[in-house]
Scaffold this motif. Structure first.
Motif, PDB file in Angstrom:
ATOM      1  N   ARG A 119      10.761  17.641 -37.573  1.00 50.80           N
ATOM      2  CA  ARG A 119      11.206  17.887 -38.940  1.00 50.80           C
ATOM      3  C   ARG A 119      10.417  17.002 -39.890  1.00 50.80           C
ATOM      4  N   ALA A 120       9.870  17.586 -40.972  1.00 50.30           N
ATOM      5  CA  ALA A 120       9.164  16.839 -42.001  1.00 50.30           C
ATOM      6  C   ALA A 120       9.984  16.875 -43.284  1.00 50.30           C
ATOM      7  N   ALA A 121       9.947  15.788 -44.053  1.00 50.34           N
ATOM      8  CA  ALA A 121      10.740  15.722 -45.283  1.00 50.34           C
ATOM      9  C   ALA A 121      10.226  16.704 -46.326  1.00 50.34           C
ATOM     10  N   THR A 122       8.912  16.880 -46.382  1.00 49.37           N
ATOM     11  CA  THR A 122       8.273  17.775 -47.354  1.00 49.37           C
ATOM     12  C   THR A 122       7.069  18.430 -46.686  1.00 49.37           C
ATOM     13  N   PRO A 123       6.508  19.491 -47.287  1.00 47.44           N
ATOM     14  CA  PRO A 123       5.274  20.078 -46.732  1.00 47.44           C
ATOM     15  C   PRO A 123       4.134  19.062 -46.644  1.00 47.44           C
ATOM     16  N   SER A 124       4.001  18.198 -47.658  1.00 48.77           N
ATOM     17  CA  SER A 124       2.949  17.178 -47.603  1.00 48.77           C
ATOM     18  C   SER A 124       3.181  16.221 -46.441  1.00 48.77           C
ATOM     19  N   ASN A 125       4.438  15.865 -46.211  1.00 48.10           N
ATOM     20  CA  ASN A 125       4.777  14.990 -45.082  1.00 48.10           C
ATOM     21  C   ASN A 125       4.461  15.657 -43.749  1.00 48.10           C
ATOM     22  N   ALA A 126       4.573  16.983 -43.696  1.00 50.40           N
ATOM     23  CA  ALA A 126       4.239  17.709 -42.465  1.00 50.40           C
ATOM     24  C   ALA A 126       2.766  17.532 -42.121  1.00 50.40           C
ATOM     25  N   ILE A 127       1.901  17.557 -43.143  1.00 51.43           N
ATOM     26  CA  ILE A 127       0.470  17.351 -42.895  1.00 51.43           C
ATOM     27  C   ILE A 127       0.231  15.920 -42.419  1.00 51.43           C
ATOM     28  N   GLU A 128       0.941  14.962 -43.004  1.00 48.37           N
ATOM     29  CA  GLU A 128       0.797  13.569 -42.580  1.00 48.37           C
ATOM     30  C   GLU A 128       1.222  13.391 -41.134  1.00 48.37           C
ATOM     31  N   ILE A 129       2.253  14.124 -40.720  1.00 48.11           N
ATOM     32  CA  ILE A 129       2.719  14.041 -39.330  1.00 48.11           C
ATOM     33  C   ILE A 129       1.737  14.722 -38.387  1.00 48.11           C
ATOM     34  N   ALA A 130       1.200  15.884 -38.825  1.00 45.82           N
ATOM     35  CA  ALA A 130       0.371  16.696 -37.933  1.00 45.82           C
ATOM     36  C   ALA A 130      -1.021  16.123 -37.729  1.00 45.82           C
ATOM     37  N   LEU A 131      -1.556  15.471 -38.764  1.00 44.12           N
ATOM     38  CA  LEU A 131      -2.952  15.044 -38.699  1.00 44.12           C
ATOM     39  C   LEU A 131      -3.085  13.529 -38.573  1.00 44.12           C
ATOM     40  N   PRO A 132      -4.073  13.072 -37.832  1.00 43.15           N
ATOM     41  CA  PRO A 132      -4.353  11.634 -37.803  1.00 43.15           C
ATOM     42  C   PRO A 132      -4.968  11.192 -39.130  1.00 43.15           C
ATOM     43  N   ASP A 133      -4.939   9.914 -39.386  1.00 31.80           N
ATOM     44  CA  ASP A 133      -5.492   9.365 -40.619  1.00 31.80           C
ATOM     45  C   ASP A 133      -6.941   8.943 -40.359  1.00 31.80           C
TER      46      ASP A 133
END
Length: 417
Positions: free
Chosen positions: A246-260
């Motif tokens: 579960r991601a808080a927002t769509p932007s947070n979903a990208i942060e979860i899915a992708l490495p930095d």
């Protein structure tokens, strides 16, 4: 015995326990003690037949109310428990208030949630792990919404190597739940590494499509790991519980899915620095080893060995000469000692032999057979051995001998004079 704690410490512990346990609650009751404050905050209580709880709705949330609160009004409240530690009071901090007649959506949400939970849709053991470095991500969302642009922007800065495949879907309104479920099934057939299902924020009615059972079934049956990213951080949908993450927002979903990528750059820099440091250390060690080997080679060169051998020969020659002289002195001393010792031994042996000859001569004279023939004297033997009269005992069998006669006797009695 336990050490007592202060009142402040107790209230702080109660505050931490309540505020972390009751993070989000739904409460239905009747409004009483209502006060609209000049600051824009609303203070009231909500009660039922057996209990009352104090409530507050701050101005930031109160401005979104679509109706006027009234005493005696029955409402459904969404909020969390907060504690005012200085007075030890707790109250319900309201984020959303709806008339009780519109609480059917909340009831439907809880009913579907319980149903799917019993079917095992929320079981943590069946959640799929997200790949660490996804190459292709499917986005199931509106093609015209702001969420898709936010996700692209975050991905560009975070990990620009990823490929997105947009699977457009209706995210609100009639038929949207069915369209979302079909889009999930289609995206699942694309063999992507991750699927993100979601949309931007909105009212509970706008987000309700993600609370439908048909969408939950599509998420549960998908083989692709799914991130649910619907609404804002405070919004919890059925899709959030069924999805793998579960991601808080769509932007947070990208942060979860992708490495930095910046973290990886820092990590690569640290690896490079570590490599340089270790390489430098290895070179220093090799140089030191080379210096030691050079010194060792010089110490073991032919010239060094010849010089060493020559010095050893001189040392041995000098030592040998000194040793020979010392040994000659020792040998002479030993020879003199042996001569003296041998002479002493000869003299001692000669004296011993003279004594033995004298003893033998005396013994022979005493045992001369001619002496046995003296009148009145005989030789006493027992078991063919000469024995004294003092050694005889009663009943002994003895022989009395002269040079010409032997008499056998038995001792009847022995008396001492």
């Amino acid at each position: 015995m336990n050490k007592p704690i202060s009142v402040s410490s107790l209230n702080a512990q109660i505050k931490s326990l309540l505020e972390t346990t009751f993070i989000k609650v739904y409460v239905e009751g009747e409004i009483s003690n209502l006060t609209y404050h000049n600051s824009g905050h609303i203070y009231f209580s909500v009660k039922d037949n057996g209990s009352t709880i104090s409530c507050v709705m701050f101005r930031g949330n109160a401005k979104y109310l679509k109706f006027q609160l009234e005493v005696g009004q029955k409402v459904v409240i969404t909020g969390n428990i907060t504690v005012y530690a200085p007075r030890g009071n707790y109250q319900l901090l309201c984020s959303k208030i709806e008339p009780s007649g519109q609480g059917a959506l909340a009831l439907a949400f809880e009913q579907l949630k319980n149903k799917l939970e019993q079917k095992g849709y929320f079981n943590p053991e069946i959640k799929k792990q997200l790949p660490k470095y996804p190459k292709k991500i499917a986005l199931v969302t509106s093609a015209t919404g702001a969420a898709i642009e936010d996700m692209k922007k975050v991905a560009h800065h975070r990990w620009p190597l990823v490929e997105f495949i947009l699977v457009p879907a209706l995210v609100q309104g009639e038929g949207s739940a069915y369209d979302i479920s079909q889009s999930i099934k289609y995206a699942d057939s694309l063999n992507c590494d991750i699927m993100i299902v979601g949309r931007g924020g909105g009212s509970i009615e706008d987000l309700w499509s993600f609370n439908e059972e048909i969408v939950a079934n599509a998420i549960y049956e998908a083989r692709t790991p799914i991130i649910s990213a619907v609404g804002h951080e405070v919004d919890y949908l059925i899709s959030d519980f069924v999805a793998d993450v579960r991601a808080a927002t769509p932007s947070n979903a990208i942060e979860i899915a992708l490495p930095d990528i910046n973290e990886h750059r820092i990590y690569l820099d640290s690896l490079a620095n570590e490599y340089i440091s270790k390489t430098k250390r290895v070179v220093e060690i090799k140089q030191q080893n080379l210096t030691n080997l050079k010194r060792l080679f010089e110490q073991n060169s032919l010239d060094s060995k010849f010089n060493f051998i020559e010095s050893q020969i001189k040392l041995l020659k000098s030592s040998f000469q000194a040793d020979i002289s010392q040994k000659i002195v020792v040998a002479n001393n030993e020879l003199n000692f042996l001569k003296t010792s041998f002479s002493n031994k000869i003299e001692q042996r000669h004296s011993q032999m003279q004594n033995q000859v004298i003893m033998l001569k005396n013994s022979y004279e005493q045992n001369d057979p001619k002496r046995k023939d003296k009148k009145g004297f005989v030789q006493i033997t027992k078991n063919n051995k000469v024995i004294s009269l003092e050694d005889l005992q009663k009943s002994d069998k003895i022989s009395l001998q002269t040079p010409t006669y032997i008499a056998s006797c038995t001792i009847d009695e022995i008396q001492k004079q």
